[in-house]
Design a protein around this motif. Structure first.
Motif, PDB file in Angstrom:
ATOM      1  N   UNK A 127       0.840  -1.182   0.000  1.00  0.00           N
ATOM      2  CA  UNK A 127       0.000   0.000   0.000  1.00  0.00           C
ATOM      3  C   UNK A 127       0.889   1.250   0.000  1.00  0.00           C
ATOM      4  N   UNK A 128       0.488   2.265  -0.797  1.00  0.00           N
ATOM      5  CA  UNK A 128       1.261   3.493  -0.887  1.00  0.00           C
ATOM      6  C   UNK A 128       0.345   4.700  -0.679  1.00  0.00           C
ATOM      7  N   UNK A 129       0.829   5.658   0.127  1.00  0.00           N
ATOM      8  CA  UNK A 129       0.098   6.891   0.394  1.00  0.00           C
ATOM      9  C   UNK A 129       1.070   8.053   0.212  1.00  0.00           C
ATOM     10  N   UNK A 130       0.669   9.023  -0.597  1.00  0.00           N
ATOM     11  CA  UNK A 130       1.491  10.212  -0.825  1.00  0.00           C
ATOM     12  C   UNK A 130       1.019  11.317   0.104  1.00  0.00           C
ATOM     13  N   UNK A 131       1.969  12.095   0.585  1.00  0.00           N
ATOM     14  CA  UNK A 131       1.630  13.197   1.472  1.00  0.00           C
ATOM     15  C   UNK A 131       2.851  14.030   1.782  1.00  0.00           C
ATOM     16  N   UNK A 132       2.735  14.824   2.837  1.00  0.00           N
ATOM     17  CA  UNK A 132       3.809  15.724   3.218  1.00  0.00           C
ATOM     18  C   UNK A 132       4.163  15.531   4.678  1.00  0.00           C
ATOM     19  N   UNK A 133       5.465  15.516   4.956  1.00  0.00           N
ATOM     20  CA  UNK A 133       5.961  15.328   6.303  1.00  0.00           C
ATOM     21  C   UNK A 133       6.576  16.635   6.790  1.00  0.00           C
ATOM     22  N   UNK A 134       6.167  17.066   7.970  1.00  0.00           N
ATOM     23  CA  UNK A 134       6.724  18.268   8.574  1.00  0.00           C
ATOM     24  C   UNK A 134       8.134  17.949   9.047  1.00  0.00           C
ATOM     25  N   UNK A 135       9.114  18.737   8.623  1.00  0.00           N
ATOM     26  CA  UNK A 135      10.504  18.434   8.958  1.00  0.00           C
ATOM     27  C   UNK A 135      10.837  18.758  10.411  1.00  0.00           C
ATOM     28  N   UNK A 136      10.008  19.566  11.066  1.00  0.00           N
ATOM     29  CA  UNK A 136      10.274  19.933  12.460  1.00  0.00           C
ATOM     30  C   UNK A 136       9.618  18.977  13.446  1.00  0.00           C
ATOM     31  N   UNK A 137       8.380  18.591  13.173  1.00  0.00           N
ATOM     32  CA  UNK A 137       7.650  17.739  14.113  1.00  0.00           C
ATOM     33  C   UNK A 137       7.619  16.279  13.696  1.00  0.00           C
TER      34      UNK A 137
END
Length: 73
Positions: free
Chosen positions: A32-42
């Motif tokens: 399974x694959x999910x695209x998204x964005x990761x916060x680099x600080x938290x």
């Protein structure tokens, strides 16, 4: 309770390029694959789109103006 998970959809989509990086979260056991964005600080991951085919991945990249996307398992 047992319904499908819905993901946020944005028409004129953008993301905070200074604080977020595009990530493709991949599951080893069921592919399974999910695209998204990761916060680099938290380290918090924001799920945007479920990726079923390479066409979905290309749509995600073009929608958000992403050239490269990292993988996380």
């Amino acid at each position: 309770m047992f319904g499908r998970k819905t993901y946020a959809t944005k028409q004129n989509a953008s993301y905070d390029k200074e604080n977020q990086i595009p990530i493709l979260k991949c599951s080893i056991c069921n592919s399974e694959r999910v695209a998204g964005f990761k916060n680099i600080h938290t380290g918090k991951f924001e799920e945007i789109m479920f990726i079923k085919t390479d066409r979905d991945l290309e749509e995600f990249k073009s929608k958000y103006g992403v050239e490269t996307i990292g993988k996380e398992y």
